[in-house]
Design an enzyme around this catalytic site. Sequence first.
Site, PDB file in Angstrom:
ATOM      1  N   VAL A  45       0.837  -1.211   0.000  1.00 50.60           N
ATOM      2  CA  VAL A  45       0.000   0.000   0.000  1.00 50.60           C
ATOM      3  C   VAL A  45       0.868   1.257   0.000  1.00 50.60           C
ATOM      4  O   VAL A  45       0.581   2.222  -0.710  1.00 50.60           O
ATOM      5  CB  VAL A  45      -0.997  -0.007   1.181  1.00 50.60           C
ATOM      6  CG1 VAL A  45      -1.811   1.282   1.208  1.00 50.60           C
ATOM      7  CG2 VAL A  45      -1.934  -1.205   1.081  1.00 50.60           C
ATOM      8  N   CYS A  46       1.960   1.243   0.766  1.00 49.47           N
ATOM      9  CA  CYS A  46       2.846   2.417   0.820  1.00 49.47           C
ATOM     10  C   CYS A  46       3.536   2.653  -0.526  1.00 49.47           C
ATOM     11  O   CYS A  46       3.690   3.795  -0.960  1.00 49.47           O
ATOM     12  CB  CYS A  46       3.880   2.259   1.927  1.00 49.47           C
ATOM     13  SG  CYS A  46       3.137   2.207   3.571  1.00 49.47           S
ATOM     14  N   THR A  47       3.920   1.574  -1.187  1.00 45.42           N
ATOM     15  CA  THR A  47       4.521   1.700  -2.512  1.00 45.42           C
ATOM     16  C   THR A  47       3.495   2.253  -3.499  1.00 45.42           C
ATOM     17  O   THR A  47       3.786   3.166  -4.276  1.00 45.42           O
ATOM     18  CB  THR A  47       5.075   0.345  -2.995  1.00 45.42           C
ATOM     19  OG1 THR A  47       6.085  -0.086  -2.068  1.00 45.42           O
ATOM     20  CG2 THR A  47       5.673   0.449  -4.388  1.00 45.42           C
ATOM     21  N   THR A  50       2.885   5.987  -2.793  1.00 40.68           N
ATOM     22  CA  THR A  50       4.013   6.814  -3.224  1.00 40.68           C
ATOM     23  C   THR A  50       4.049   6.911  -4.747  1.00 40.68           C
ATOM     24  O   THR A  50       4.332   7.977  -5.297  1.00 40.68           O
ATOM     25  CB  THR A  50       5.323   6.257  -2.641  1.00 40.68           C
ATOM     26  OG1 THR A  50       5.206   6.281  -1.203  1.00 40.68           O
ATOM     27  CG2 THR A  50       6.521   7.097  -3.047  1.00 40.68           C
TER      28      THR A  50
END
Length: 159
Positions: A45-47, A50
Site C-alpha cells: 500500500v505504501c509503494t 508513493t
Amino acid sequence: MSSLKVGDRAPEIDAQTSAGDRFVLSKQEGLCTVVYFYPKAFTPVCTGETRLFRDNYNELLLAGANLVGVSTDDSDTQCKFAGDLHLPFPLIGDTDKRIARAYDVLWPVIGVAQRYTFVVSPEMIIEAIFHHELSAEKHRDDVLRFVHAKFEAERPQVG
C-alpha cells in the site's frame, strides 16, 4: 487519530531528505506543502501510495504545491525507496520518530506512522488533514481536489 486539527499550527519539520538535502517546512514557498506519512517503505500500500503521488507530482507542482513523504524507516531505506521509484520529491526517514510524534500519527503498539496527509500553508497553518489507512487512492484524490480548489480560489481572475 491525530490530535492536530485544521487551523492548528503545523509542527516544524527540519530533516535530511533522501536526496541529501535539508527539508525545512517553514522555509517552503508556494501555494502549500503536502506532508504525507506512511507506515513502511516497500510495502504494497505504501509503494502504491508513493507511486500515485509520483504520478501526480507535476499536477501538484504546477499548482504551486510542494510534496514530502515521511516514514519511520531509516535514511538508507528511504534513499533506496526513492531511487527505486524514481521519485521527483523528497522522502524523510524519521527513525527517532520525532516528526511522527509531533504530528501525533504513530500507531501506539507498533510504533510506525499511520497513513495521514497534511496540507500546510506557507504560514505553517494546517489547511487540510486526510486519513485513510487502507486506501492510498483516497489520499491522492483528496489532496489533488484540495490543492486544485485552493489554486483556483487564489488564482487572479482574468477579465
